[in-house]
Design a protein around this motif. Sequence first.
Motif, PDB file in Angstrom:
ATOM      1  N   VAL A   1      -0.571  -3.142 -10.731  1.00  0.00           N
ATOM      2  CA  VAL A   1      -0.026  -4.198  -9.626  1.00  0.00           C
ATOM      3  C   VAL A   1       0.951  -3.057  -8.807  1.00  0.00           C
ATOM      4  O   VAL A   1       1.507  -3.274  -7.491  1.00  0.00           O
ATOM      5  CB  VAL A   1       0.992  -4.888 -10.386  1.00  0.00           C
ATOM      6  CG1 VAL A   1       2.005  -5.561  -9.659  1.00  0.00           C
ATOM      7  CG2 VAL A   1      -0.076  -5.914 -11.223  1.00  0.00           C
ATOM      8  N   PHE A   2       1.678  -2.166  -9.456  1.00  0.00           N
ATOM      9  CA  PHE A   2       2.569  -1.092  -8.772  1.00  0.00           C
ATOM     10  C   PHE A   2       1.843  -0.346  -7.642  1.00  0.00           C
ATOM     11  O   PHE A   2       2.230  -0.409  -6.442  1.00  0.00           O
ATOM     12  CB  PHE A   2       3.078  -0.159  -9.655  1.00  0.00           C
ATOM     13  CG  PHE A   2       3.857   1.141  -8.971  1.00  0.00           C
ATOM     14  CD1 PHE A   2       5.090   0.911  -8.388  1.00  0.00           C
ATOM     15  CD2 PHE A   2       3.277   2.200  -9.105  1.00  0.00           C
ATOM     16  CE1 PHE A   2       5.677   1.782  -7.924  1.00  0.00           C
ATOM     17  CE2 PHE A   2       4.054   3.427  -8.373  1.00  0.00           C
ATOM     18  CZ  PHE A   2       5.151   3.054  -7.908  1.00  0.00           C
ATOM     19  N   ALA A   3       0.537   0.000  -7.971  1.00  0.00           N
ATOM     20  CA  ALA A   3      -0.534   0.724  -6.913  1.00  0.00           C
ATOM     21  C   ALA A   3      -0.705  -0.400  -5.771  1.00  0.00           C
ATOM     22  O   ALA A   3      -0.613  -0.111  -4.484  1.00  0.00           O
ATOM     23  CB  ALA A   3      -1.704   1.215  -7.402  1.00  0.00           C
ATOM     24  N   ALA A   4      -1.071  -1.467  -6.110  1.00  0.00           N
ATOM     25  CA  ALA A   4      -1.418  -2.431  -5.063  1.00  0.00           C
ATOM     26  C   ALA A   4      -0.299  -2.814  -4.416  1.00  0.00           C
ATOM     27  O   ALA A   4      -0.298  -2.995  -3.046  1.00  0.00           O
ATOM     28  CB  ALA A   4      -1.915  -3.585  -5.770  1.00  0.00           C
ATOM     29  N   THR A   5       1.004  -2.946  -4.737  1.00  0.00           N
ATOM     30  CA  THR A   5       1.936  -3.545  -4.121  1.00  0.00           C
ATOM     31  C   THR A   5       2.353  -2.221  -2.919  1.00  0.00           C
ATOM     32  O   THR A   5       2.729  -2.759  -1.758  1.00  0.00           O
ATOM     33  CB  THR A   5       3.439  -3.427  -5.038  1.00  0.00           C
ATOM     34  OG1 THR A   5       3.065  -4.642  -5.970  1.00  0.00           O
ATOM     35  CG2 THR A   5       4.396  -3.850  -4.170  1.00  0.00           C
ATOM     36  N   ASN A   6       2.370  -1.045  -3.371  1.00  0.00           N
ATOM     37  CA  ASN A   6       2.560   0.020  -2.527  1.00  0.00           C
ATOM     38  C   ASN A   6       1.592   0.093  -1.545  1.00  0.00           C
ATOM     39  O   ASN A   6       1.811   0.784  -0.162  1.00  0.00           O
ATOM     40  CB  ASN A   6       2.830   1.349  -3.217  1.00  0.00           C
ATOM     41  CG  ASN A   6       4.354   1.430  -3.972  1.00  0.00           C
ATOM     42  OD1 ASN A   6       5.394   1.696  -3.363  1.00  0.00           O
ATOM     43  ND2 ASN A   6       4.214   1.294  -5.252  1.00  0.00           N
ATOM     44  N   ALA A   7       0.371  -0.155  -1.994  1.00  0.00           N
ATOM     45  CA  ALA A   7      -0.806  -0.194  -0.624  1.00  0.00           C
ATOM     46  C   ALA A   7      -0.661  -1.118   0.424  1.00  0.00           C
ATOM     47  O   ALA A   7      -0.866  -1.016   1.584  1.00  0.00           O
ATOM     48  CB  ALA A   7      -2.151  -0.627  -1.575  1.00  0.00           C
ATOM     49  N   ARG A   8       0.026  -2.262  -0.120  1.00  0.00           N
ATOM     50  CA  ARG A   8       0.054  -3.328   1.035  1.00  0.00           C
ATOM     51  C   ARG A   8       1.522  -2.712   1.874  1.00  0.00           C
ATOM     52  O   ARG A   8       1.466  -2.878   3.122  1.00  0.00           O
ATOM     53  CB  ARG A   8       0.612  -4.766   0.461  1.00  0.00           C
ATOM     54  CG  ARG A   8      -0.422  -5.429  -0.158  1.00  0.00           C
ATOM     55  CD  ARG A   8       0.052  -6.801  -0.594  1.00  0.00           C
ATOM     56  NE  ARG A   8       1.039  -6.968  -1.767  1.00  0.00           N
ATOM     57  CZ  ARG A   8       0.668  -7.223  -2.737  1.00  0.00           C
ATOM     58  NH1 ARG A   8      -0.619  -6.955  -3.128  1.00  0.00           N
ATOM     59  NH2 ARG A   8       1.622  -7.072  -3.611  1.00  0.00           N
ATOM     60  N   SER A   9       2.564  -2.154   1.411  1.00  0.00           N
ATOM     61  CA  SER A   9       3.412  -1.514   2.294  1.00  0.00           C
ATOM     62  C   SER A   9       2.760  -0.482   3.006  1.00  0.00           C
ATOM     63  O   SER A   9       3.454  -0.459   4.129  1.00  0.00           O
ATOM     64  CB  SER A   9       4.594  -1.039   1.146  1.00  0.00           C
ATOM     65  OG  SER A   9       4.876  -1.833   0.504  1.00  0.00           O
ATOM     66  N   ALA A  10       2.065   0.401   2.337  1.00  0.00           N
ATOM     67  CA  ALA A  10       1.441   1.504   3.458  1.00  0.00           C
ATOM     68  C   ALA A  10       0.538   0.753   4.139  1.00  0.00           C
ATOM     69  O   ALA A  10       0.544   1.377   5.455  1.00  0.00           O
ATOM     70  CB  ALA A  10       0.435   2.315   2.402  1.00  0.00           C
ATOM     71  N   LEU A  11      -0.156  -0.380   4.129  1.00  0.00           N
ATOM     72  CA  LEU A  11      -1.070  -0.818   5.163  1.00  0.00           C
ATOM     73  C   LEU A  11      -0.035  -1.204   6.318  1.00  0.00           C
ATOM     74  O   LEU A  11      -0.484  -1.186   7.429  1.00  0.00           O
ATOM     75  CB  LEU A  11      -1.864  -2.100   4.684  1.00  0.00           C
ATOM     76  CG  LEU A  11      -2.896  -1.628   3.617  1.00  0.00           C
ATOM     77  CD1 LEU A  11      -3.605  -2.748   3.159  1.00  0.00           C
ATOM     78  CD2 LEU A  11      -3.710  -0.637   4.181  1.00  0.00           C
ATOM     79  N   LYS A  12       1.000  -2.086   5.920  1.00  0.00           N
ATOM     80  CA  LYS A  12       1.991  -2.438   7.135  1.00  0.00           C
ATOM     81  C   LYS A  12       2.490  -1.325   7.930  1.00  0.00           C
ATOM     82  O   LYS A  12       2.685  -1.500   9.347  1.00  0.00           O
ATOM     83  CB  LYS A  12       3.058  -3.157   6.498  1.00  0.00           C
ATOM     84  CG  LYS A  12       2.638  -4.438   5.719  1.00  0.00           C
ATOM     85  CD  LYS A  12       4.034  -5.301   5.068  1.00  0.00           C
ATOM     86  CE  LYS A  12       3.258  -6.608   4.391  1.00  0.00           C
ATOM     87  NZ  LYS A  12       4.574  -7.137   3.827  1.00  0.00           N
ATOM     88  N   LYS A  13       2.588  -0.179   7.192  1.00  0.00           N
ATOM     89  CA  LYS A  13       3.261   0.975   8.144  1.00  0.00           C
ATOM     90  C   LYS A  13       2.049   1.464   8.837  1.00  0.00           C
ATOM     91  O   LYS A  13       2.345   2.154   9.970  1.00  0.00           O
ATOM     92  CB  LYS A  13       3.844   2.257   7.072  1.00  0.00           C
ATOM     93  CG  LYS A  13       4.831   1.786   6.300  1.00  0.00           C
ATOM     94  CD  LYS A  13       5.504   2.782   5.317  1.00  0.00           C
ATOM     95  CE  LYS A  13       6.676   2.372   4.541  1.00  0.00           C
ATOM     96  NZ  LYS A  13       6.881   3.502   3.441  1.00  0.00           N
TER      97      LYS A  13
END
Length: 255
Positions: A243-255
């Motif tokens: 979940v931690f990795a997936a959450t940061n992946a979504r943030s990275a995709l937005k950037k």
Amino acid sequence: MWKETLLLTKRSLLVTLRNPFSFIPNLIISVFFLLVYTSGLSGISALPQFGGVDYLNFILPVSIVSGAVGGAGGAGQALVKDIENGYFARLLLTPVSRTAIVLGPMIAGMLQLFVQTLLIFGMAFLLGLTIPAGAPGFFFTVLLALGFGLGFAGYSVGVALKTRNAQAAQAGTLLFFPLIFLSTTFVPKELIEAEWLKVAATINPTTYIMEGMRGVLLWEDIDWSALSKGLGVALVLGLAMVVFAATNARSALKK
């Protein structure tokens, strides 16, 4: 999604094989722990608190867990390299599943740990290791190692996606190493004299992973209580870090 995950896992494994020095030093360190601790501390297993078990069986989980921290942590380092060389950005332009982008390096890190664990077991057998519980003891030890490795790989990938910096990602993974020594690393909890260290070992998830391994490595009758706690911690840790990795992946995709 699973086909894409398989392809990205295969790519991550090929990248690792092309650069063996990314995992060989960590394997050497894990084997070094096994050799040094077995040679230098084996005499303390004569204490009554050890119950007559072989110290090699007691210390083997430390070598496996330290290998998990170093080996599975390479998943984040590989992802940072993809970000820095532009491959990650190009990957985002394709219709590939975003979940597969995260799971690929995580599964590759777990598989790398699987091979590494087998090699550590091989060295332990050369040193005279015998598993009283037989094949089930070996199987559950590897299962706990993979569960812990998946969780740590998720943490490594999450930190890599959040920081997008190799040095920061490496520093983030190094934070796990103190957890190994704030645990029942060398002796059972009964022999730890410092109260603060007992408290640290009690709340430390690494303790339950190592105690779960010892529950199937030390005696002919498996300690199901220790094993179930270890498997439970591995499962919770793995899910939390995914979940931690997936959450940061979504943030990275937005950037």
